[in-house]
Design a protein around this motif. Structure first.
Motif, short mmCIF file in Angstrom:
data_model
loop_
_atom_site.label_atom_id
_atom_site.label_comp_id
_atom_site.label_asym_id
_atom_site.label_seq_id
_atom_site.Cartn_x
_atom_site.Cartn_y
_atom_site.Cartn_z
N ALA A 237 54.78 -7.44 29.54
CA ALA A 237 53.95 -8.28 30.40
C ALA A 237 53.39 -7.45 31.57
CB ALA A 237 54.75 -9.47 30.91
N SER A 238 54.23 -6.63 32.18
CA SER A 238 53.79 -5.81 33.32
C SER A 238 52.73 -4.81 32.90
CB SER A 238 54.98 -5.04 33.91
OG SER A 238 55.95 -5.91 34.40
N ASP A 239 52.96 -4.15 31.77
CA ASP A 239 51.99 -3.15 31.29
C ASP A 239 50.63 -3.77 31.00
OD1 ASP A 239 53.89 -1.17 31.55
OD2 ASP A 239 54.33 -1.06 29.39
N ARG A 240 50.62 -4.95 30.38
CA ARG A 240 49.34 -5.60 30.07
C ARG A 240 48.60 -6.01 31.34
NH1 ARG A 240 52.24 -8.21 26.35
NH2 ARG A 240 51.92 -10.25 27.28
N LEU A 241 49.34 -6.53 32.32
CA LEU A 241 48.69 -6.91 33.57
C LEU A 241 48.15 -5.67 34.29
CD1 LEU A 241 47.87 -9.12 35.54
CD2 LEU A 241 50.12 -8.91 36.61
N LEU A 242 48.94 -4.61 34.32
CA LEU A 242 48.48 -3.38 34.98
C LEU A 242 47.31 -2.73 34.26
CD1 LEU A 242 51.85 -1.77 36.07
CD2 LEU A 242 50.05 -2.66 37.57
N SER A 243 47.20 -2.94 32.95
CA SER A 243 46.04 -2.37 32.25
C SER A 243 44.75 -3.07 32.68
CB SER A 243 46.23 -2.46 30.73
OG SER A 243 46.10 -3.78 30.28
N ARG A 244 44.84 -4.34 33.05
CA ARG A 244 43.67 -5.08 33.54
C ARG A 244 43.48 -4.93 35.04
NH1 ARG A 244 45.92 -9.89 31.61
NH2 ARG A 244 45.24 -10.88 33.52
N ARG A 245 44.58 -4.88 35.76
CA ARG A 245 44.58 -4.83 37.22
C ARG A 245 45.46 -3.68 37.70
NH1 ARG A 245 40.67 -8.12 39.24
NH2 ARG A 245 40.68 -10.12 38.17
N PRO A 246 44.96 -2.45 37.69
CA PRO A 246 45.80 -1.29 38.02
C PRO A 246 46.44 -1.35 39.41
CG PRO A 246 43.72 -0.58 37.07
CD PRO A 246 43.61 -2.07 37.29
N ASP A 247 45.85 -2.08 40.32
CA ASP A 247 46.38 -2.16 41.68
C ASP A 247 47.06 -3.51 41.95
OD1 ASP A 247 46.84 -0.86 44.09
OD2 ASP A 247 45.08 -1.76 45.04
N ALA A 248 47.53 -4.17 40.89
CA ALA A 248 48.13 -5.50 41.03
C ALA A 248 49.35 -5.49 41.93
CB ALA A 248 48.51 -6.04 39.65
#
Length: 91
Positions: free
Chosen positions: A56-67
């Motif tokens: 889940a973290s990796d997918r979110l960071l792939s869309r939002r690198p500065d999340a």
């Protein structure tokens, strides 16, 4: 990959993450995802759900690198539980 630093206090992280979860996410995902992890960007409200917290973290960071990510388990107020669990003893 650059390291993202928190831009909010721990209290503000928790307040924002819980608010977004309760207001925008919980009713959409809770029925079919009990026990999975939800990772929320507390600035945009974007989120990912997965049985694997890193997925889940990796997918979110792939869309939002500065999340600015807040994580919790679907159906629980917490991601992890520390200490003993008390269960009622049936007689």
């Amino acid at each position: 990959m650059p390291v993202s630093h928190p831009r909010f206090s721990k209290e503000e992280f928790a307040r924002r993450g819980d608010e977004i979860y309760e207001r925008d996410i919980r009713l959409r995902i809770e029925a079919d995802n009990e026990g999975k992890y939800v990772v929320i960007d507390i600035e945009t409200g974007d989120y990912e759900v997965d049985a694997d917290e890193l997925g889940a973290s990796d997918r979110l960071l792939s869309r939002r690198p500065d999340a600015q990510m807040w994580m919790r388990r679907v159906g629980s107020r917490y991601t992890r539980r520390f200490g003993p669990r008390f269960r009622s003893v049936e007689t």
